[in-house]
Design a protein around this motif. Structure first.
Motif, PDB file in Angstrom:
ATOM      1  N   ALA A 321      43.640  -7.649 -46.079  1.00 61.35           N
ATOM      2  CA  ALA A 321      44.966  -7.486 -46.676  1.00 61.35           C
ATOM      3  C   ALA A 321      45.843  -8.703 -46.393  1.00 61.35           C
ATOM      4  O   ALA A 321      46.629  -9.141 -47.239  1.00 61.35           O
ATOM      5  CB  ALA A 321      45.615  -6.214 -46.142  1.00 61.35           C
ATOM      6  N   ALA A 322      45.716  -9.270 -45.172  1.00 59.31           N
ATOM      7  CA  ALA A 322      46.520 -10.441 -44.805  1.00 59.31           C
ATOM      8  C   ALA A 322      46.163 -11.634 -45.687  1.00 59.31           C
ATOM      9  O   ALA A 322      47.037 -12.411 -46.103  1.00 59.31           O
ATOM     10  CB  ALA A 322      46.305 -10.780 -43.335  1.00 59.31           C
ATOM     11  N   GLN A 323      44.851 -11.774 -46.002  1.00 59.21           N
ATOM     12  CA  GLN A 323      44.444 -12.885 -46.860  1.00 59.21           C
ATOM     13  C   GLN A 323      44.965 -12.712 -48.284  1.00 59.21           C
ATOM     14  O   GLN A 323      45.386 -13.679 -48.933  1.00 59.21           O
ATOM     15  CB  GLN A 323      42.919 -12.989 -46.854  1.00 59.21           C
ATOM     16  CG  GLN A 323      42.353 -13.442 -45.512  1.00 59.21           C
ATOM     17  CD  GLN A 323      40.842 -13.341 -45.455  1.00 59.21           C
ATOM     18  OE1 GLN A 323      40.254 -12.483 -46.119  1.00 59.21           O
ATOM     19  NE2 GLN A 323      40.220 -14.209 -44.667  1.00 59.21           N
ATOM     20  N   ILE A 324      44.975 -11.490 -48.768  1.00 58.41           N
ATOM     21  CA  ILE A 324      45.500 -11.225 -50.112  1.00 58.41           C
ATOM     22  C   ILE A 324      46.988 -11.558 -50.176  1.00 58.41           C
ATOM     23  O   ILE A 324      47.475 -12.175 -51.129  1.00 58.41           O
ATOM     24  CB  ILE A 324      45.245  -9.755 -50.496  1.00 58.41           C
ATOM     25  CG1 ILE A 324      43.732  -9.504 -50.614  1.00 58.41           C
ATOM     26  CG2 ILE A 324      45.949  -9.392 -51.794  1.00 58.41           C
ATOM     27  CD1 ILE A 324      43.370  -8.054 -50.847  1.00 58.41           C
ATOM     28  N   THR A 325      47.734 -11.153 -49.127  1.00 60.25           N
ATOM     29  CA  THR A 325      49.175 -11.438 -49.078  1.00 60.25           C
ATOM     30  C   THR A 325      49.436 -12.939 -49.039  1.00 60.25           C
ATOM     31  O   THR A 325      50.370 -13.454 -49.681  1.00 60.25           O
ATOM     32  CB  THR A 325      49.798 -10.763 -47.848  1.00 60.25           C
ATOM     33  OG1 THR A 325      49.573  -9.358 -47.922  1.00 60.25           O
ATOM     34  CG2 THR A 325      51.284 -11.035 -47.761  1.00 60.25           C
ATOM     35  N   LYS A 326      48.614 -13.650 -48.285  1.00 58.57           N
ATOM     36  CA  LYS A 326      48.786 -15.098 -48.173  1.00 58.57           C
ATOM     37  C   LYS A 326      48.605 -15.782 -49.518  1.00 58.57           C
ATOM     38  O   LYS A 326      49.378 -16.669 -49.907  1.00 58.57           O
ATOM     39  CB  LYS A 326      47.796 -15.648 -47.157  1.00 58.57           C
ATOM     40  CG  LYS A 326      47.927 -17.147 -46.913  1.00 58.57           C
ATOM     41  CD  LYS A 326      46.956 -17.600 -45.839  1.00 58.57           C
ATOM     42  CE  LYS A 326      47.082 -19.097 -45.583  1.00 58.57           C
ATOM     43  NZ  LYS A 326      46.139 -19.557 -44.535  1.00 58.57           N
ATOM     44  N   LEU A 327      47.588 -15.368 -50.261  1.00 59.28           N
ATOM     45  CA  LEU A 327      47.356 -15.955 -51.576  1.00 59.28           C
ATOM     46  C   LEU A 327      48.502 -15.636 -52.532  1.00 59.28           C
ATOM     47  O   LEU A 327      48.907 -16.473 -53.354  1.00 59.28           O
ATOM     48  CB  LEU A 327      46.032 -15.436 -52.149  1.00 59.28           C
ATOM     49  CG  LEU A 327      44.752 -15.964 -51.484  1.00 59.28           C
ATOM     50  CD1 LEU A 327      43.534 -15.267 -52.072  1.00 59.28           C
ATOM     51  CD2 LEU A 327      44.645 -17.474 -51.678  1.00 59.28           C
ATOM     52  N   ALA A 331      53.108 -20.601 -54.349  1.00 60.96           N
ATOM     53  CA  ALA A 331      53.914 -20.771 -55.569  1.00 60.96           C
ATOM     54  C   ALA A 331      53.044 -21.152 -56.748  1.00 60.96           C
ATOM     55  O   ALA A 331      52.017 -21.816 -56.600  1.00 60.96           O
ATOM     56  CB  ALA A 331      54.985 -21.834 -55.339  1.00 60.96           C
ATOM     57  N   SER A 332      53.471 -20.707 -57.896  1.00 58.80           N
ATOM     58  CA  SER A 332      52.745 -21.024 -59.119  1.00 58.80           C
ATOM     59  C   SER A 332      52.772 -22.536 -59.359  1.00 58.80           C
ATOM     60  O   SER A 332      53.812 -23.175 -59.256  1.00 58.80           O
ATOM     61  CB  SER A 332      53.382 -20.291 -60.303  1.00 58.80           C
ATOM     62  OG  SER A 332      52.717 -20.639 -61.488  1.00 58.80           O
TER      63      SER A 332
END
Length: 672
Positions: A321-327, A331-332
């Protein structure tokens, strides 16, 4: 009657079940034949009357014969059992259906175990039937028959007999109950059939794993036999190289053998006779019981798709979950593809940066801010001082303190020897001297001063000698531990040629020469040791005390004390000859696990007939090893050894120690 094998993939299993049921039927038929031997006994009872010689005993035997007749009547029941077995064979006639119900190997093994129980029961019935052949051993036994075919107990009465012959009371050991055993055999057969029905509910779930087992057994072409559990952690395969083809075991403790990993409840099957105890290939077949049942909720042949891996749910994630949040926080349009100039330009950066990550930052700040800092004085800081002046004074104070500490450490640091060293002690010396010269102006006055100086050294593997001049020294001494010293490398030496000229004599001290937990560095030699008023001579104490003793003379010690004593797991090694010129309670003693060991070949001389309570005394697990010669005379008991202690003279005999009273041993003491 047998079962014809089917043509299914489990043909070998059909032969196995057929063979086991046929064997059971054969044994039951034999029971009926053995009963005829029992009837034969009744025809020879006249001879039993003559041999027993007692009408009461004969009456008792007649009652037993009546009982045997009742057993004979049970032959009909055995025939019924045989008919039941025939029916059992009919029930199991369709082997293909039985194997479908028992599609897993564990359930098939349960049937095998139940049938084995049936065979065991039939074997016991054979044992009872065999009694008839052994009844001839009754001859010569009077007044009662005490054994019948190995059945222990006195066969004196046959009371409480029921109609179905279930008990034979009056025996010390029960006679085997034939009808009950027959009933148990029938019950075991019924239980086997019931087990087959109950197993049907679990057959479907085990069918997949059983396919591999069927292939292995079919390849064997030999009967299957479950032999019990196997501990795979032992490092070798079961049966020690004697396993027969078809023998199988269940893993009770996981382990690895010959590079093959075995988990709990796995099965292992011998594929050849005399299967190797060390080699897996070509000898054993492994059946895993923890096969994967499903993947991502699907069974069968599975090919994972993107839908099988959920990046939002709690299960089956391909990242945390932490990796998903980081990604999600990137910024676009963000990219690392930029020029070095733009990336290094601070105007293009936001946020904060640690000073430690900026080159030449510290030197630049110090060069500008601390200009004018002076370290010339370490006087007290006052309110009128500028910040730079106060820093300068403080830094000077710290610098001066550091110098003082370094000087102090140099003074207290242990000296490390680079060569052997000798210290001298003389009666005209002075403890204020350094002890390095054999003169009145260089030597120490007391022995203990020299020992204390040695304690402050690091011997670094070099020898250290404390040389004591002739004279009498009245101070008690205690050996210290010496850093870096080898065994017996530190020597306290007096006059080796004439120990009587260099005397350690104490008054009112508990111990004249003490070795307590000082390690094994010290050796003492060339002294005469004596005490008055109180005190032991040489005394070692503690499980880290090892004292070496060379040439010595032992003068008188105060009443109740010992000249040479080891206590509390200490060790004294006597390596030199000695003269015993005075008496005491004991010359050599060992207590509480202490040991005194005399080197073989030494000569100990007793002069002047000194008096001792006991010349040698070992108690409370003390040990004295004295394979040496003692010459001269003394009065008192030669030795006392008790409380699990040992005195070993190397076969010197009961009179090896001086004295005029025989030695004694008590409370598990040993004198060798």
């Amino acid at each position: 009657m047998g079962i014809s094998p089917t043509t299914s993939a489990c043909g070998n299993e059909a032969q196995l079940v057929d063979k086991m049921i046929g064997s059971a039927y054969k044994h039951v038929r034999q029971v009926a034949e053995y009963i005829e031997y029992v009837k034969h006994v009744s025809a020879h009872m006249a001879e039993v009357y003559r041999l027993v010689g007692s009408i009461d005993a004969v009456d008792a035997l007649v009652l037993i014969i009546d009982k045997i007749d009742t057993i004979d009547a049970s032959i009909g029941d055995l025939n019924i059992l045989a008919d039941n077995i025939t029916q059992l064979l009919a029930i199991h006639g369709d082997l293909t259906q039985l194997l479908e119900l028992h599609g897993s190997l564990p359930e098939l093994l349960d049937i095998q175990a139940n049938l084995a129980t049936l065979l065991d029961n039939l074997t016991e019935i054979q044992t009872v039937a065999g009694i008839a052949a052994n009844v001839t051993t009754v001859a010569g036994i009077a007044p009662n028959v005490t054994t019948v075919a190995g059945i222990s107990g006195d066969v004196t009465t046959v009371a409480g007999v029921s109609a179905d012959v279930t008990t034979v009371a009056g025996l010390e050991t029960e006679i085997l109950d034939v009808p009950a055993q027959v009933a148990a055999a029938a019950a075991s057969a019924a239980a086997a059939d019931t087990s087959a029905d109950e197993s049907a509910t679990s057959a479907a779930s085990a069918l997949a794993s059983y396919n591999a087992v069927v292939a292995a057994i079919t390849a064997l072409g030999t009967p299957l036999a479950f032999k019990g559990v196997w501990d795979a952690s032992t490092g070798s395969f079961p049966a020690g190289g004697a396993a027969r083809a078809g023998w199988q075991y269940k893993v009770s403790v996981p382990g690895t053998v010959n590079g093959v990993v075995f988990e709990l409840n796995d099965l292992i099957l011998a594929t050849v006779d005399n299967a190797s105890a060390t080699t897996f290939a070509g000898n054993w077949f492994k059946i895993e019981t923890d096969l994967v049942q499903s993947v991502a909720g699907r069974t069968g042949v599975i090919v994972l798709t993107a839908a099988d891996i959920d990046d939002t749910a709690t299960a089956y994630k391909f990242m945390t979950a932490a990796q998903i949040t980081k990604l999600a926080g990137i910024a676009s349009g963000a990219t690392a593809n930029d020029t070095d100039a733009n990336l290094k330009n601070r105007a293009n950066h936001t946020g904060t940066q640690l000073a430690a990550t900026i080159s030449d930052f510290a030197s630049t700040v110090l060069g500008g801010v601390l200009t004018g800092l002076s370290l010339a004085t370490g006087t007290a800081i006052t309110a009128a001082d500028t910040v730079l002046s106060a820093f300068g004074k403080l830094q000077k104070q710290v610098s001066d303190l550091s110098t003082s500490v370094s000087t102090l450490l140099a003074l207290t640091r242990r000296e490390v020897l680079t060569a052997a060293r000798t210290y001298y002690v003389r009666t005209d010396g002075n403890d204020a001297n350094n002890g390095l010269a054999n003169t009145s102006g260089g030597a120490f006055l007391t022995i203990q001063k020299a020992l204390d100086v040695v304690a402050g050294l690091d011997a670094n593997g070099f020898n250290i000698t404390v040389q004591v001049a002739d004279g009498t020294y009245t101070g008690a001494i205690a050996f210290p531990r010496v850093e870096g010293a080898k065994s017996s490398a530190c020597v306290l030496r007096g006059n080796v040629a004439t120990p009587a000229n260099c005397v350690i004599s104490t008054t009112g001290q508990f111990i004249a020469v003490l070795a307590r937990n000082q390690g094994d560095a010290w050796k003492i030699e060339g002294f005469k040791v004596q005490t008055t008023t109180s005190g032991h001579g040489i005394y070692a104490d503690g499980n880290d005390s090892y004292l070496y003793v060379g040439v010595m003379e032992y003068g008188p010690v105060a009443a109740g004390f010992t000249q040479l004593n080891a206590a509390y797991q200490s060790r004294i090694w006597v390596q030199g000859n000695a003269t015993i010129s005075g008496g005491g309670a004991t010359h050599v003693g060992a207590q509480n696990g202490g040991m005194v060991i005399f080197a073989s070949g030494l000569a100990m001389t007793v002069s002047g007939t000194p008096a001792f309570t006991s010349f040698a005394n070992a108690t409370m697990a003390g040990q004295i090893s004295s394979p040496i010669t003692w010459t001269g005379a003394a009065t008192g008991t030669r030795y006392i050894v008790n409380s699990s202690s040992i005195i070993n003279t190397g076969g010197g005999g009961a009179n090896v120690f001086p004295g005029d009273v025989a030695g004694t041993t008590a409370t598990q003491g040993q004198y060798l």
